[in-house]
Enzyme design. Structure first.
Site, PDB file in Angstrom:
ATOM      1  N   ASN A  61       1.248  -1.199  -0.384  1.00 41.92           N
ATOM      2  CA  ASN A  61       0.081   0.061  -0.048  1.00 41.92           C
ATOM      3  C   ASN A  61       0.711   1.431   0.091  1.00 41.92           C
ATOM      4  OD1 ASN A  61      -1.524   2.395   0.549  1.00 41.92           O
ATOM      5  ND2 ASN A  61      -2.623   1.160   2.111  1.00 41.92           N
TER       6      ASN A  61
ATOM      7  N   ASN B 143       0.634   5.846 -10.875  1.00 32.64           N
ATOM      8  CA  ASN B 143      -0.031   6.004 -11.858  1.00 32.64           C
ATOM      9  C   ASN B 143      -1.727   5.310 -10.143  1.00 32.64           C
ATOM     10  OD1 ASN B 143      -2.104   4.851 -14.158  1.00 32.64           O
ATOM     11  ND2 ASN B 143      -2.004   3.228 -12.660  1.00 32.64           N
TER      12      ASN B 143
ATOM     13  N   SER C  19      -4.383  14.109 -15.759  1.00 32.85           N
ATOM     14  CA  SER C  19      -6.211  13.668 -16.219  1.00 32.85           C
ATOM     15  C   SER C  19      -6.237  15.268 -16.843  1.00 32.85           C
ATOM     16  CB  SER C  19      -6.813  13.500 -14.871  1.00 32.85           C
ATOM     17  OG  SER C  19      -8.649  14.080 -15.774  1.00 32.85           O
TER      18      SER C  19
ATOM     19  N   TYR D 245     -11.158  15.621  -7.195  1.00 31.19           N
ATOM     20  CA  TYR D 245     -10.461  14.960  -7.606  1.00 31.19           C
ATOM     21  C   TYR D 245      -9.081  16.027  -8.833  1.00 31.19           C
ATOM     22  CZ  TYR D 245      -9.602  11.887 -12.018  1.00 31.19           C
ATOM     23  OH  TYR D 245      -9.152  11.182 -13.224  1.00 31.19           O
TER      24      TYR D 245
ATOM     25  N   LYS E  14      -5.200  16.141  -9.133  1.00 31.07           N
ATOM     26  CA  LYS E  14      -4.549  16.539 -10.715  1.00 31.07           C
ATOM     27  C   LYS E  14      -3.828  17.307 -10.456  1.00 31.07           C
ATOM     28  CE  LYS E  14      -5.787  11.897 -11.450  1.00 31.07           C
ATOM     29  NZ  LYS E  14      -4.617  11.193 -11.253  1.00 31.07           N
TER      30      LYS E  14
END
Length: 252
Positions: free
Chosen positions: A64, A91, A143, A156, A160
């Protein structure tokens, strides 16, 4: 263009499925020795087996990486295999799309741990093991949400966008050590992890707005990551490579 990664040792986080898995397969096909990271052995082992079945070299690191200690362990496992680490692909992500009133502290913390803090910890550990003479390449998966956002994506999109900031700052700091740091910005790509946020209507809408007339694939993104990691991109650093079929810059 088939980038040669022969003899390079590559660690790919979140490689048990989706973009990470395909990147592991493609790097191995290009000659890299791939360290496959994901949370559990049952996610890692099938990817390692697949690579070996195809004639490639791979080993697993079921760790992890959401903590500093976990990331250290993953990078140390990768380095220990051949006493080198040449490529690092950040990733791994844990994603939830929520409207602003619905966002909970635990959601933010987990998304930050997996998708943001882990990148910083990886930089710390990579610096310690990447040889300045051989150099190294770090590719962060960001992204298009870092460039152009939709509703219900505050956390999110923020993370990013932060990844792009980390990429630029790390490139400036690590360039003198011959370590390149770049990012790839995919648009919507069908994977196991994105199924809950996709449906036929949304896909059709995205396709209609994309100049190339289709959704991206994990193969598209993995090829771009392999390029950034290879010597073909040896004078590229601090870049955000957008792989989106043209949708970001043609629908404004």
């Amino acid at each position: 263009m088939h980038q040669d990664l022969s003899g390079r040792v590559a660690l790919i986080t979140g490689a048990g499925a989706g973009i990470g898995r395909e990147t592991a397969l493609q790097m191995a096909a290009r000659g890299a020795i791939v360290c496959v990271n994901d949370l559990k052995e049952e996610l890692v082992a099938p990817v390692v087996d697949d690579i070996r079945t195809r004639g490639g070299q791979a080993f697993g690191a079921p760790v992890n990486i959401a903590s500093r200690e976990g990331m250290r362990e993953a990078i140390q496992r990768a380095f220990a295999h051949a006493q080198r680490l040449d490529i690092l692909v950040n990733n791994a992500a844990w994603v939830r799309y929520q409207a602003i009133p619905e966002i909970m502290p635990e959601t933010i913390e987990r998304m930050l741990d997996v998708g943001f803090k882990s990148v910083i910890w990886s930089l710390q550990e990579a610096v310690a093991v990447m040889d300045p003479q051989r150099g190294g390449s770090i590719v962060n998966v960001a992204s298009v949400a870092a460039l152009r956002s939709a509703a219900n994506s505050v956390v999110y999109s923020g993370i990013k966008a932060g990844i792009l900031g980390i990429t630029r700052a790390a490139a400036a700091e690590l360039g003198p050590r011959n370590i390149r740091v770049n990012a790839v910005c995919p648009s919507a790509v069908p994977t196991e992890g994105t199924q809950r946020n996709r449906n036929a209507e949304r896909d059709a809408n995205r396709i209609a707005r994309t100049p190339l007339g289709r959704l991206g694939t994990v193969q598209d993104i993995a090829r771009s990551i392999c390029f950034l990691a290879s010597d073909e991109a040896s004078f590229m650093t601090a870049q955000a490579l957008t792989v989106d079929g043209g949708i970001t810059l043609t629908n404004i």
